[in-house]
Design a protein around this motif. Structure first.
Motif, PDB file in Angstrom:
ATOM      1  N   ASN A 291     -18.496   3.699 -38.271  1.00 40.39           N
ATOM      2  CA  ASN A 291     -19.093   3.351 -39.566  1.00 40.39           C
ATOM      3  C   ASN A 291     -17.989   3.230 -40.622  1.00 40.39           C
ATOM      4  OD1 ASN A 291     -21.676   3.414 -38.534  1.00 40.39           O
ATOM      5  ND2 ASN A 291     -22.221   5.374 -39.431  1.00 40.39           N
ATOM      6  N   MET A 292     -17.079   4.190 -40.625  1.00 42.50           N
ATOM      7  CA  MET A 292     -15.957   4.149 -41.569  1.00 42.50           C
ATOM      8  C   MET A 292     -15.096   2.916 -41.315  1.00 42.50           C
ATOM      9  SD  MET A 292     -14.634   8.082 -41.574  1.00 42.50           S
ATOM     10  CE  MET A 292     -15.732   9.446 -41.906  1.00 42.50           C
ATOM     11  N   TYR A 293     -14.785   2.694 -40.052  1.00 43.32           N
ATOM     12  CA  TYR A 293     -13.922   1.570 -39.681  1.00 43.32           C
ATOM     13  C   TYR A 293     -14.508   0.245 -40.169  1.00 43.32           C
ATOM     14  CZ  TYR A 293     -11.114  -1.453 -36.632  1.00 43.32           C
ATOM     15  OH  TYR A 293     -10.271  -2.422 -36.144  1.00 43.32           O
ATOM     16  N   SER A 294     -15.835   0.114 -40.019  1.00 44.41           N
ATOM     17  CA  SER A 294     -16.480  -1.142 -40.422  1.00 44.41           C
ATOM     18  C   SER A 294     -16.484  -1.331 -41.934  1.00 44.41           C
ATOM     19  CB  SER A 294     -17.918  -1.192 -39.887  1.00 44.41           C
ATOM     20  OG  SER A 294     -18.737  -0.267 -40.576  1.00 44.41           O
ATOM     21  N   GLN A 295     -16.168  -0.268 -42.668  1.00 42.00           N
ATOM     22  CA  GLN A 295     -16.078  -0.352 -44.127  1.00 42.00           C
ATOM     23  C   GLN A 295     -14.633  -0.381 -44.617  1.00 42.00           C
ATOM     24  OE1 GLN A 295     -18.999  -0.642 -46.068  1.00 42.00           O
ATOM     25  NE2 GLN A 295     -19.789  -0.923 -43.996  1.00 42.00           N
ATOM     26  N   GLN A 351     -15.863 -18.042 -38.818  1.00 41.71           N
ATOM     27  CA  GLN A 351     -15.034 -16.854 -38.651  1.00 41.71           C
ATOM     28  C   GLN A 351     -13.658 -17.164 -38.083  1.00 41.71           C
ATOM     29  OE1 GLN A 351     -15.880 -13.794 -39.725  1.00 41.71           O
ATOM     30  NE2 GLN A 351     -13.799 -13.189 -39.214  1.00 41.71           N
ATOM     31  N   LYS A 352     -13.528 -18.249 -37.379  1.00 46.46           N
ATOM     32  CA  LYS A 352     -12.265 -18.554 -36.708  1.00 46.46           C
ATOM     33  C   LYS A 352     -11.084 -18.563 -37.663  1.00 46.46           C
ATOM     34  CE  LYS A 352     -14.648 -21.360 -33.236  1.00 46.46           C
ATOM     35  NZ  LYS A 352     -14.910 -22.735 -32.744  1.00 46.46           N
ATOM     36  N   ASN A 353     -11.295 -18.975 -38.883  1.00 47.42           N
ATOM     37  CA  ASN A 353     -10.182 -19.117 -39.827  1.00 47.42           C
ATOM     38  C   ASN A 353     -10.217 -18.072 -40.932  1.00 47.42           C
ATOM     39  OD1 ASN A 353      -9.169 -21.479 -38.540  1.00 47.42           O
ATOM     40  ND2 ASN A 353     -10.836 -22.631 -39.485  1.00 47.42           N
ATOM     41  N   GLU A 354     -11.037 -17.052 -40.777  1.00 46.99           N
ATOM     42  CA  GLU A 354     -11.143 -16.027 -41.808  1.00 46.99           C
ATOM     43  C   GLU A 354     -10.438 -14.752 -41.377  1.00 46.99           C
ATOM     44  OE1 GLU A 354     -15.399 -17.375 -43.775  1.00 46.99           O
ATOM     45  OE2 GLU A 354     -15.121 -15.352 -43.012  1.00 46.99           O
ATOM     46  N   GLU A 355      -9.848 -14.101 -42.344  1.00 44.36           N
ATOM     47  CA  GLU A 355      -9.130 -12.855 -42.058  1.00 44.36           C
ATOM     48  C   GLU A 355     -10.084 -11.666 -42.058  1.00 44.36           C
ATOM     49  OE1 GLU A 355      -5.397 -10.260 -43.843  1.00 44.36           O
ATOM     50  OE2 GLU A 355      -5.705 -12.332 -44.462  1.00 44.36           O
ATOM     51  N   ILE A 356     -10.984 -11.610 -43.035  1.00 46.80           N
ATOM     52  CA  ILE A 356     -11.934 -10.512 -43.131  1.00 46.80           C
ATOM     53  C   ILE A 356     -13.141 -10.813 -42.251  1.00 46.80           C
ATOM     54  CG2 ILE A 356     -13.458  -9.218 -44.679  1.00 46.80           C
ATOM     55  CD1 ILE A 356     -10.500  -8.648 -45.111  1.00 46.80           C
ATOM     56  N   TRP A 357     -13.541  -9.834 -41.449  1.00 50.62           N
ATOM     57  CA  TRP A 357     -14.687 -10.003 -40.565  1.00 50.62           C
ATOM     58  C   TRP A 357     -15.958 -10.058 -41.409  1.00 50.62           C
ATOM     59  CZ3 TRP A 357     -15.415 -11.209 -35.613  1.00 50.62           C
ATOM     60  CH2 TRP A 357     -16.648 -10.933 -35.015  1.00 50.62           C
ATOM     61  N   MET A 359     -19.631 -11.490 -40.372  1.00 50.70           N
ATOM     62  CA  MET A 359     -20.456 -12.199 -39.408  1.00 50.70           C
ATOM     63  C   MET A 359     -21.912 -11.791 -39.534  1.00 50.70           C
ATOM     64  SD  MET A 359     -19.167 -14.367 -37.148  1.00 50.70           S
ATOM     65  CE  MET A 359     -20.257 -14.137 -35.749  1.00 50.70           C
ATOM     66  N   PRO A 360     -22.828 -12.748 -39.392  1.00 48.89           N
ATOM     67  CA  PRO A 360     -24.242 -12.380 -39.355  1.00 48.89           C
ATOM     68  C   PRO A 360     -24.528 -11.457 -38.161  1.00 48.89           C
ATOM     69  CG  PRO A 360     -23.970 -14.758 -39.593  1.00 48.89           C
ATOM     70  CD  PRO A 360     -22.632 -14.204 -39.263  1.00 48.89           C
ATOM     71  N   TYR A 361     -25.209 -10.365 -38.426  1.00 47.10           N
ATOM     72  CA  TYR A 361     -25.717  -9.450 -37.405  1.00 47.10           C
ATOM     73  C   TYR A 361     -24.655  -8.667 -36.642  1.00 47.10           C
ATOM     74  CZ  TYR A 361     -29.994 -12.117 -38.225  1.00 47.10           C
ATOM     75  OH  TYR A 361     -31.057 -12.730 -38.810  1.00 47.10           O
ATOM     76  N   LEU A 362     -23.389  -8.872 -36.930  1.00 47.05           N
ATOM     77  CA  LEU A 362     -22.322  -8.151 -36.229  1.00 47.05           C
ATOM     78  C   LEU A 362     -21.462  -7.425 -37.261  1.00 47.05           C
ATOM     79  CD1 LEU A 362     -21.173 -10.832 -33.616  1.00 47.05           C
ATOM     80  CD2 LEU A 362     -22.613  -8.842 -33.197  1.00 47.05           C
ATOM     81  N   PRO A 363     -21.776  -6.158 -37.562  1.00 51.69           N
ATOM     82  CA  PRO A 363     -21.019  -5.452 -38.600  1.00 51.69           C
ATOM     83  C   PRO A 363     -19.594  -5.113 -38.197  1.00 51.69           C
ATOM     84  CG  PRO A 363     -22.562  -3.962 -37.521  1.00 51.69           C
ATOM     85  CD  PRO A 363     -22.867  -5.344 -37.008  1.00 51.69           C
ATOM     86  N   ILE A 364     -19.296  -5.192 -36.908  1.00 47.52           N
ATOM     87  CA  ILE A 364     -17.946  -4.890 -36.438  1.00 47.52           C
ATOM     88  C   ILE A 364     -17.591  -5.888 -35.347  1.00 47.52           C
ATOM     89  CG2 ILE A 364     -18.657  -3.251 -34.639  1.00 47.52           C
ATOM     90  CD1 ILE A 364     -16.293  -1.488 -35.439  1.00 47.52           C
ATOM     91  N   ASP A 365     -16.318  -6.232 -35.245  1.00 48.56           N
ATOM     92  CA  ASP A 365     -15.857  -7.194 -34.241  1.00 48.56           C
ATOM     93  C   ASP A 365     -15.861  -6.519 -32.873  1.00 48.56           C
ATOM     94  OD1 ASP A 365     -14.573  -9.039 -32.654  1.00 48.56           O
ATOM     95  OD2 ASP A 365     -12.892  -9.367 -34.022  1.00 48.56           O
TER      96      ASP A 365
END
Length: 565
Positions: A291-295, A351-357, A359-365
């Protein structure tokens, strides 16, 4: 049958906290707490068959690898295997220099003595004593009043200090838990804790751990946060105290309670990697850390190979990780819903060209946890065109035009409805080829062809079989496609045409996708060809389209025969 009237059977088991100026609701988690794993103690006590030495050692190595610096390894005064395991770690030098092993012991003299014997020779260790001061335990278990409960803690703290002095080679840290803290009057808990930290001479250079456990979760997380903040603001020698929290999950709120407790002043969190523990479990450390990591907060724990961690935990505990378990479950990064799949597919395109994650429905990569994207979208009868298109693109580099996505999704849904099961990417690809590639021989079938240039025009000469009869066809046009249509002499036009490579290197294949429409009808069909040569795949796609139009009754057999003649 209905539940009994709760007002006649149950009562509030916690004290309301008078904290009108509470600060924790305005705080954010900006850094990781000290983590303490209870997998080898609380978690081990809560499984059908406690771990043997080999399993405990494998679990210990995994916890070290994840990055835990405090690891509670057992209850050596109560279990011979825990005693022997403690000795093994110390005598065989398995404990890294920056790791504190921790052992639990009840506040009883002979058990404390046995505990220190198990720790002899350790470089550094935490001795954790506990007793309950809660009313239910005072009255029904211990048969003592408040003063008597306090005296139990004071006596144990004194004994711990006395025995520690006999082992000066070890760097000792002392920990006290007022068991069932969350169900104890705050004034009582504070008084007992202050007495213990006074004996242990807590100071900024001699830190003492006060663990404030929700041994049984009896309130909403905000109440627990109030209790922790009250202690944080009122205990004596706060600068010499590490406030630790140990939440159980009886109400299903252990993660929320722990996170709010950090916001309320807690410095340390105890729990099991995936929430194992008595009853509904200890708090889930992996969930809080991720949870922390995703923030954007570094958790200081490494879950980059979560599948390996899952395998070790399942092997050692005999307990499966639920497929919907936060972050770790097999299905948590998987979308079956059509609308979810469509959103994820579109999200990946950005997302392919973005640095910050983002994504819809995916809070973490998923890749941060060692997972790939293969299982992000899976298809069943609830799925839509987006999921099907994503799987074909991700696995076969096949990007379907939107109109064929819509049509093919109906074919896939019919199959999943009939079978009532999930369909894999391999099965979708097979069904795609059955539908759009392998119908090239039903009415027309190409035997061979020759393509050449004639005064700037492309000429195609074909030998085809039409309903069992071999025919020689010739056509010319601006390119292979128009030449092919000229050769067929059918009332059809090209609505769309695309070509793509579906593999690379020596095994590269060319995919041609074509949509043909029968003139004057508004009716069309798709077809695909796959071949090493793009011209061949284009010719095959047109033949497939023609055959599918005949199968659909849009082109008649008479038209086909007339054109061939």
């Amino acid at each position: 049958m209905m539940l009994a009237d709760p007002s006649k059977k149950y009562r509030r088991m916690y004290q309301r906290v008078d904290l009108p100026d509470r600060q924790w609701p305005n705080n954010e988690i900006t850094k990781a707490p000290i983590w303490m794993s209870t997998d080898l103690r609380d978690g081990n006590q809560a499984i059908f068959e406690p771990m043997d030495m080999e399993q405990k050692f494998k679990m210990f190595q995994m916890l070290v690898k994840i990055g835990f610096k405090n690891i509670e390894i057992g209850f050596p005064s109560a279990s011979q295997i825990d005693f022997d395991f403690t000795r093994k770690l110390i005598e065989e030098n398995h404990i890294p220099d920056d790791v504190y092993i921790e052992v639990l012991v009840q506040a009883r003299d002979h058990l404390i003595q046995r505990t220190f014997e198990s720790l002899a020779g350790a470089k550094r260790a935490i001795v954790h004593i506990y007793n309950s001061n809660a009313p239910t335990f005072r009255q029904k278990v211990l048969n003592v009043d408040v003063a008597g409960a306090k005296q139990l803690a004071v006596n144990a703290a004194s004994k711990v200090k006395e025995y520690a002095a006999q082992y000066p080679e070890t760097e000792w840290v002392f920990q006290y838990s007022p068991e069932c803290f969350s169900a104890t009057e705050l004034e009582v808990a504070k008084d007992v804790c202050d007495a213990v930290t006074e004996i242990w001479e807590a100071s900024p250079t001699n830190k003492v751990i006060l663990n404030l456990p929700a041994t049984v979760e009896v309130s909403t997380p905000n109440v627990y946060a109030d209790q922790v903040e009250w202690m944080h603001r009122n205990i004596a020698r706060r600068d010499g105290v590490i406030i630790s929290v140990h939440c159980h999950n009886d109400r299903g709120c252990g993660i929320a309670a722990s996170e709010l407790a950090i916001m309320a002043g807690a410095d340390r969190v105890e729990g099991c990697v995936f929430g194992n523990g008595e009853r509904t479990g200890n708090v889930d450390v992996a969930a809080i850390a991720l949870n922390m990591y995703s923030q954007g907060v570094a958790p200081n724990l490494d879950f980059s190979n979560i599948n390996e961690i899952i395998a070790t935990v399942e092997e050692c505990t005999g307990l499966p990780v639920h497929p919907r378990h936060p972050y770790a479950g097999d299905l948590v990064f998987t979308a079956f819903s059509g609308s979810h799949q469509d959103a994820i597919k579109k999200g990946f395109e950005f997302q392919k060209n973005e640095e910050i994650w983002d994504m819809p429905y995916l809070p973490i990569d998923p890749k941060d946890l060692g997972r790939d994207y293969d299982a992000v979208i899976r298809v069943n009868s609830q799925s839509g065109k987006g999921g099907i298109a994503y799987l074909l693109e991700a696995n076969y580099n096949v990007v379907l035009p939107r109109r064929i996505q819509i049509e093919f999704s109906q074919t896939v849904q019919k199959r999943t409805d009939e079978e009532g099961t999930e369909i894999t990417a391999q099965e979708i690809w097979k069904l795609f080829k059955e539908t759009y590639v392998d119908t090239k021989d039903t009415h027309y079938s190409t035997k061979n062809y020759r393509l050449y240039d004639n005064n700037g025009k492309q000429v195609v000469e074909l030998e085809v079989e039409v309903n069992g009869e071999t025919q020689q066809l010739r056509g010319e046009g601006n390119g292979p496609i128009s030449a092919m249509l000229d050769a067929l002499q059918l009332p059809i036009d090209v609505l769309s045409y695309e070509e793509r490579g579906i593999s690379s290197g020596a095994n590269a294949k060319a995919l041609a996708l074509v949509e043909l429409q029968v003139k004057g009808t508004g009716k069309s069909a798709f077809g695909a060809g796959i071949h090493d040569n793009i011209v061949t795949s284009s010719i095959e796609a047109i033949i497939v389209c023609t055959n599918r139009l005949i199968d659909q009754g849009v082109l008649s057999t008479d038209q086909v025969i007339a054109a061939a003649v």
